[in-house]
Each structure stands twice: as structure tokens, then as C-alpha cells.
Design a protein around this motif. Structure first.
Motif, short mmCIF file in Angstrom:
data_model
loop_
_atom_site.label_atom_id
_atom_site.label_comp_id
_atom_site.label_asym_id
_atom_site.label_seq_id
_atom_site.Cartn_x
_atom_site.Cartn_y
_atom_site.Cartn_z
N SER A 15 56.14 18.47 7.62
CA SER A 15 57.28 18.27 8.50
C SER A 15 56.92 17.59 9.82
O SER A 15 57.34 16.47 10.08
N ARG A 16 56.16 18.27 10.66
CA ARG A 16 55.84 17.71 11.99
C ARG A 16 54.96 16.48 11.89
O ARG A 16 55.21 15.47 12.55
N ASP A 56 57.44 24.06 14.41
CA ASP A 56 58.21 23.25 13.47
C ASP A 56 59.59 23.90 13.40
O ASP A 56 59.86 24.73 12.55
N CYS A 81 49.36 18.71 10.82
CA CYS A 81 50.00 19.91 11.34
C CYS A 81 49.58 21.04 10.38
O CYS A 81 48.63 20.87 9.62
N ASN A 140 60.38 16.53 10.10
CA ASN A 140 61.19 17.35 10.98
C ASN A 140 62.32 16.49 11.56
O ASN A 140 62.07 15.48 12.23
#
Length: 150
Positions: free
Chosen positions: A88-89, A49, A83, A124
Motif C-alpha cells: 500500500s504505502r 497505512d 513499507c 494507499n
């Protein structure tokens, strides 16, 4: 529209009724044990990330191409993306998956659906830029506009 769930590894839901799973992890991490006995197809993608640190294994466009091939092969009615933290990812790739599978849906609608699945999502930015370039969309802008509302 596909039923979407998003999580981190520490809050993985019961995956027995999920048609497909996208599992994202860092290069040094192991595959979550919860995926071992799963009957559903699992796509594993390994990258950091990252915010652009040259020492990181950054996501690349070929990761998105692998996800497209996976989605085309499975065409799942439900999809779980996870994740490490689920912030985020996984929301970024969930956004990509929804936009890819449902090109008729607007970018703000894709963002809304991902936020319904994971309210704490902060996707992200690098992955969103890759997704936008690959799909010809404006997911990064839609996520920025959503964030500006707060």
C-alpha cells in the motif's frame, strides 16, 4: 528511467546495488536491520497505512516534500521503496517518486512500472490523492482504471 524496486520488510532484496532507499514504517516499528550497514542514502518516513482513522498518524503533504528534497539531492539511478507489507504505502510513494522524477511519463506508464516492480500493489488512496494534488497528476485515477481491468 530510474530502476525501481518495491518490497515489504520481510522480503527486502539485496540492497547493495541500490543507489537510494525510501523506508516507510509505522510509528511503533523499528528501522529494519538491513538498512544499518547500507552505504546508500536512506530516507525514513514514519506514518500509518491509514484509511482516515483519526487515531492514526496519517501521511501528510510534508512527507512528499521531504521525498522530493531527498530525490533532488540524490537523483538516484536506482531506488528501492519499502513499507511493512510492500502493498500500500510503498507502491503509492514509488508512484509519486516515478512521476516526480519523470514528469514526461504518463500516469498509466507510472502505474505499469510500479506493477512491474510489485505486482501485488494496491496503493494507499490517501497518499495517491496527496501525490496528485502536489504534482497535478491523476495517479489515483490511473490506479483505479488498472484495478477495474480485473
Amino acid at each position: 528511467m530510474i530502476r525501481l524496486t518495491v518490497s515489504g520488510v520481510h522480503d527486502l532484496p539485496d540492497l547493495t546495488d541500490v543507489a537510494a532507499v525510501v523506508s516507510l514504517r509505522d510509528p511503533q516499528d523499528r528501522r529494519p536491520a538491513e538498512l544499518e550497514a547500507l552505504d546508500a542514502p536512506v530516507l525514513e518516513l514514519v506514518f500509518h497505512d491509514t484509511d482516515g482513522d483519526p487515531l492514526d498518524h496519517a501521511p501528510q503533504e510534508w512527507h512528499l516534500a521531504r521525498l522530493e528534497r531527498f530525490l533532488d539531492g540524490v537523483r538516484p539511478p536506482s531506488l528501492h521503496v519499502h513499507c511493512f507489507a510492500g502493498i500500500s504505502r510503498s507502491p503509492a510513494l514509488a508512484s509519486f517518486a516515478l512521476a516526480y522524477l519523470h514528469p514526461e511519463r504518463s500516469d498509466p506508464e507510472v502505474v505499469r512500472r510500479v506493477l512491474e516492480a510489485r505486482p501485488q500493489a494496491l496503493p494507499n488512496a490517501h497518499l495517491l490523492r496527496l501525490a496528485d494534488g502536489r504534482l497535478g497528476r491523476s495517479l489515483a485515477r490511473a490506479w483505479r482504471r488498472q484495478a477495474q481491468r480485473y
